[in-house]
Design an enzyme around this catalytic site. Sequence first.
Site, mmCIF file in Angstrom:
data_model
loop_
_atom_site.group_PDB
_atom_site.id
_atom_site.type_symbol
_atom_site.label_atom_id
_atom_site.label_comp_id
_atom_site.label_asym_id
_atom_site.label_seq_id
_atom_site.Cartn_x
_atom_site.Cartn_y
_atom_site.Cartn_z
ATOM 1 N N SER A 58 0.971 -1.146 -0.027
ATOM 2 C CA SER A 58 0.076 -0.045 -0.001
ATOM 3 C C SER A 58 0.990 1.239 -0.181
ATOM 4 O O SER A 58 0.237 2.302 -0.060
ATOM 5 C CB SER A 58 -1.022 -0.108 1.439
ATOM 6 O OG SER A 58 -2.195 -0.907 0.969
ATOM 7 N N LYS A 61 -0.015 3.834 -2.509
ATOM 8 C CA LYS A 61 -0.782 4.979 -2.505
ATOM 9 C C LYS A 61 -0.550 6.239 -2.271
ATOM 10 O O LYS A 61 -1.002 7.496 -2.632
ATOM 11 C CB LYS A 61 -1.947 4.693 -1.435
ATOM 12 C CG LYS A 61 -2.652 3.281 -1.637
ATOM 13 C CD LYS A 61 -3.453 2.933 -0.302
ATOM 14 C CE LYS A 61 -4.327 1.623 -0.793
ATOM 15 N NZ LYS A 61 -4.535 0.589 0.263
ATOM 16 N N SER A 113 -6.006 3.535 4.341
ATOM 17 C CA SER A 113 -5.397 2.593 3.364
ATOM 18 C C SER A 113 -6.563 2.121 2.453
ATOM 19 O O SER A 113 -6.568 0.706 2.107
ATOM 20 C CB SER A 113 -4.574 1.519 3.920
ATOM 21 O OG SER A 113 -3.486 1.013 3.018
ATOM 22 N N LYS A 219 3.385 6.346 5.170
ATOM 23 C CA LYS A 219 2.429 5.237 4.775
ATOM 24 C C LYS A 219 2.995 4.075 5.010
ATOM 25 O O LYS A 219 3.996 3.607 4.656
ATOM 26 C CB LYS A 219 2.119 5.263 3.131
ATOM 27 C CG LYS A 219 0.932 4.447 2.802
ATOM 28 C CD LYS A 219 -0.308 4.983 3.177
ATOM 29 C CE LYS A 219 -1.399 3.907 2.712
ATOM 30 N NZ LYS A 219 -1.250 2.790 3.899
#
Length: 370
Positions: A58, A61, A113, A219
Amino acid sequence: MKKISWLLIVIMILSITPSYGNEIPYTSANGQAAIVMETETGRVLFEKNSRERMPMASTTKIMTALLAIENVDSEKFVKVAPEAQGIEGSSIYLRANERVKMVDLLYGLMLRSGNDSATAIAIEVAGSVEKFAELMTLRAKELGANDTSFMNPHGLHHDDHYTTAYDLALITKEALKKPLFKKIVSTKFYVAESRDAEFKYFSNKNKILNTVEGGDGVKTGFTKKSGRCLVASATRGDMQLIAITLNDGDWFNTTHKLLDDSFELFMPHTVFEKGEVIGVAKLNEGKRDEVNALVDSKIVLPVREEEKDRIQTVIDMPENMEAPILKGQKLGKVSVYLEDQLLATSDLIAEEGIERLTMKDKLLRFLRIQ
């Protein structure tokens, strides 16, 4: 117009060795790959297998958010495409045809997320997930992230979806230039006003915000194939650092240690202040014969204490310029190197406006000389 380059003997810093960051113990990096990068200059302070292609889960992202911020008004209401509903993995539980502000989708993307949020953003920006993935890869190449390939906006595993720690740092460095991105990733709790009460509350999963001094994002990511991946950032004083670890079961401790070690070893060193006079441009046909050249932006480098005596500063400016000159007009540029590594540049601008001599001015000058 003839141009010259002056190598100023204002030498303050020496470059670190090519194997950046050997002073930070490799025991600080428990993952398969890691990097520490300073955000303003892009100087690499530490790296371990940083050019190895790996899945990134993720942390994908970060690029999704960057493209959304660059291409869509954050206050726009987005109609959620049916394809975005029910995406596997982390979710903010979007419903087909629901209308949600882009800013709320971004918070859902980065704090919770949401894979469904990533998909809704991709379709809004590019019309399809496939076209958005192409844009992601193209944008990565524009940033110098040449070992990165995106196949989706969320990071669910695909064999052709990969990056490197170095590339991911470049992408994050660019994203952190966006005020909205910086605000989102440093937010601990958010209420999405354009959503129903049941699904409007987002809490940030990133423990860096609570455990690291100056922690301000960025993140987390995890799949079975990628392992635990973390992009972390922290700001202390005038310096912001990005620390990344990939495929690391001890991800938070690794980035915490890398950030602390880096801030201890390196300090922000001001080479030039904004508005500092560092040169003089000679003028032809001007009411004055020269004008001061000012540094247009502050230049700060991350350095170790022993590096402060050998920086190479190069000024590139025409030897002579034609009047008139406007106040703030670009006259040239200054480049700052650590040995052969270019780390920072700034325009040089005119301190004041200088008018061109008129025929009357020339006549009066001639008469004064006689």
